[in-house]
Design an enzyme around this catalytic site. Structure first.
Site, PDB file in Angstrom:
ATOM      1  N   ASP A 273       0.867  -1.173   0.000  1.00  0.00           N
ATOM      2  CA  ASP A 273       0.000   0.000   0.000  1.00  0.00           C
ATOM      3  C   ASP A 273       0.905   1.223   0.000  1.00  0.00           C
ATOM      4  O   ASP A 273       1.750   1.382   0.872  1.00  0.00           O
ATOM      5  CB  ASP A 273      -0.894  -0.002   1.243  1.00  0.00           C
ATOM      6  CG  ASP A 273      -1.824   1.198   1.258  1.00  0.00           C
ATOM      7  OD1 ASP A 273      -2.748   1.228   0.442  1.00  0.00           O
ATOM      8  OD2 ASP A 273      -1.598   2.114   2.061  1.00  0.00           O
TER       9      ASP A 273
ATOM     10  N   GLU B 218      -1.602  -0.925  -5.754  1.00  0.00           N
ATOM     11  CA  GLU B 218      -2.839  -0.379  -6.296  1.00  0.00           C
ATOM     12  C   GLU B 218      -2.476   0.680  -7.328  1.00  0.00           C
ATOM     13  O   GLU B 218      -1.430   1.314  -7.240  1.00  0.00           O
ATOM     14  CB  GLU B 218      -3.714   0.214  -5.196  1.00  0.00           C
ATOM     15  CG  GLU B 218      -3.074   1.385  -4.481  1.00  0.00           C
ATOM     16  CD  GLU B 218      -3.905   1.879  -3.320  1.00  0.00           C
ATOM     17  OE1 GLU B 218      -5.119   1.954  -3.466  1.00  0.00           O
ATOM     18  OE2 GLU B 218      -3.317   2.205  -2.271  1.00  0.00           O
TER      19      GLU B 218
ATOM     20  N   ASP C  48      -3.460   0.643   6.518  1.00  0.00           N
ATOM     21  CA  ASP C  48      -2.555   0.404   5.395  1.00  0.00           C
ATOM     22  C   ASP C  48      -2.189  -1.078   5.267  1.00  0.00           C
ATOM     23  O   ASP C  48      -2.068  -1.606   4.159  1.00  0.00           O
ATOM     24  CB  ASP C  48      -1.282   1.252   5.553  1.00  0.00           C
ATOM     25  CG  ASP C  48      -1.589   2.742   5.521  1.00  0.00           C
ATOM     26  OD1 ASP C  48      -2.643   3.115   4.963  1.00  0.00           O
ATOM     27  OD2 ASP C  48      -0.783   3.533   6.060  1.00  0.00           O
TER      28      ASP C  48
END
Ligand SMILES: [Zn+2]
Length: 368
Positions: A180, A264, A346
């Site tokens: 993350d 991501e 996270d």
């Protein structure tokens, strides 16, 4: 395969002067040839790079000072920089090339064939051995050598042909790592490891503002103005260094332990529209971090998976898969209402990304 490394030069005054002179010579050749190109173009005559170079080699005889310079620098400036600016213009990828002025980025490319690196020393054409702040990390043939200046410091950028490296099969032995990426921590792994985000601009903000204010009070192009301008440049350079250092350390550490990486997809331009976030985002320069991570993963042959941008890695519970409809940025802990788990926000996102990538790899195996 080519590798590049940029090393700071520990140059003495004589060498620094020589570098500045060669930057000037590169600029002179560029501008001279561009003027030549322009006037020929006005007569409907399109000159090629080799014609421009030939004409410059004749024209330079009028200027006695050019004799003592590194001639390859002028040729590379015409063949490399000017020729590519012209071809970009021809293919409509950019505007017509502009003349370079004194304030343009100072750099020049020289002959790589005679360049030698021994430990923390480099032998450059005409000027000889110059000390380096670190040694070269790669072995192979040096194919390009460019010297440039940032703030007060000179650098050499080397491109080295390292041949075909052996790829280690890390995929079967190392785990899939979900990452993350964010502002609070630069990177959070699914294992819970966090890499700090130094946010140097925040640290230097006041000092930078003070230095810039002082610059704006000085008479433009006066001696003191140039001195102050150098101070501002030096501060920006320090800020960039701190950022780069953190990015390199984190990305190297992650790629060392990972068999595959899943992140991501960040829509950074969209995120920048949020004014509250914009400053912190620019300061962390996430795009720069991601590109370093990607390049390092590619060189090591580690698959780099970017999750679909609509994949809700933050809102989904990593233990039961429940998806929250709403999660504000200030909620640092993810609390699941269905399975009652509480986990760092996270880390939760990183675990989801890892699971996604693991599923992705399995479905690939099933297909193939
Ligand atoms: Zn849950």
């Amino acid at each position: 395969m080519y590798k590049s490394q940029k090393i700071a030069l520990d140059a003495n005054n004589k060498q620094r002067n020589w570098f500045a002179q060669q930057c000037g010579y590169a600029r002179f050749a560029y501008n001279h040839a561009l003027a030549d190109f322009k006037s020929a173009l006005a007569k409907d005559n399109f000159l090629s790079a080799s014609e421009l170079n030939k004409r410059f080699n004749v024209a330079k005889k009028e200027y006695a000072w050019t004799k003592s310079q590194d001639q390859v620098v002028a040729n590379k400036s015409i063949f490399g920089n000017l020729a590519s600016s012209i071809s970009h213009w021809v293919s409509k990828r950019s505007h017509f090339p502009k003349f370079k002025h004194r304030g343009s980025k100072q750099s020049f490319t020289t002959n790589s064939q005679t360049v030698e690196v021994k430990g923390k020393k480099i032998k450059l054409p005409k000027i000889g051995w110059v000390n380096l702040f670190e040694s070269l990390r790669f072995e192979g043939e040096i194919v390009e050598v460019t010297i440039s200046r940032t703030a007060h410091r000179w650098f050499v950028s080397l491109i080295i042909d390292i041949g075909t490296p052996e790829q280690v099969d890390k995929q079967s032995t190392s785990p899939v790592v979900g990452i993350d990426v964010g502002i609070n921590a630069l990177a959070t792994l699914d294992t819970g490891t966090k890499y700090e985000n130094p946010r140097p601009l925040k640290r230097y903000e006041r000092k930078l503002r003070r230095t810039q204010r002082s610059l704006s009070r000085k008479v433009v192009k006066s001696k003191n103005w140039f001195k102050q301008k150098a101070k501002v440049a030096r501060l920006h350079y320090s800020i960039a260094c701190i950022r780069q250092d953190a990015h390199h350390k984190a990305s190297t550490d992650i790629t060392k332990q990972a068999g595959a990486i899943c992140i991501e997809t960040l829509k950074i331009t969209n995120m920048l529209k949020n004014r509250k976030l914009a400053k912190a985002l620019s300061d962390s320069a996430l795009g720069g971090f991601l590109s370093k991570l990607k390049t390092k993963a590619e060189t090591l042959g580690i698959p780099f998976i970017e999750a679909d941008q609509f994949y809700a890695s933050s809102k989904t519970c990593s233990s039961c898969g429940h998806k929250k409809s709403d999660l504000t940025l200030s909620e640092r802990t993810y609390h699941c209402s269905r399975c009652d788990v509480s986990i760092d926000r996270d880390v939760n996102a990183a675990i989801n990304l890892r699971n996604l990538a693991a599923g992705h790899a399995e479905s690939l195996n099933a297909c193939g």
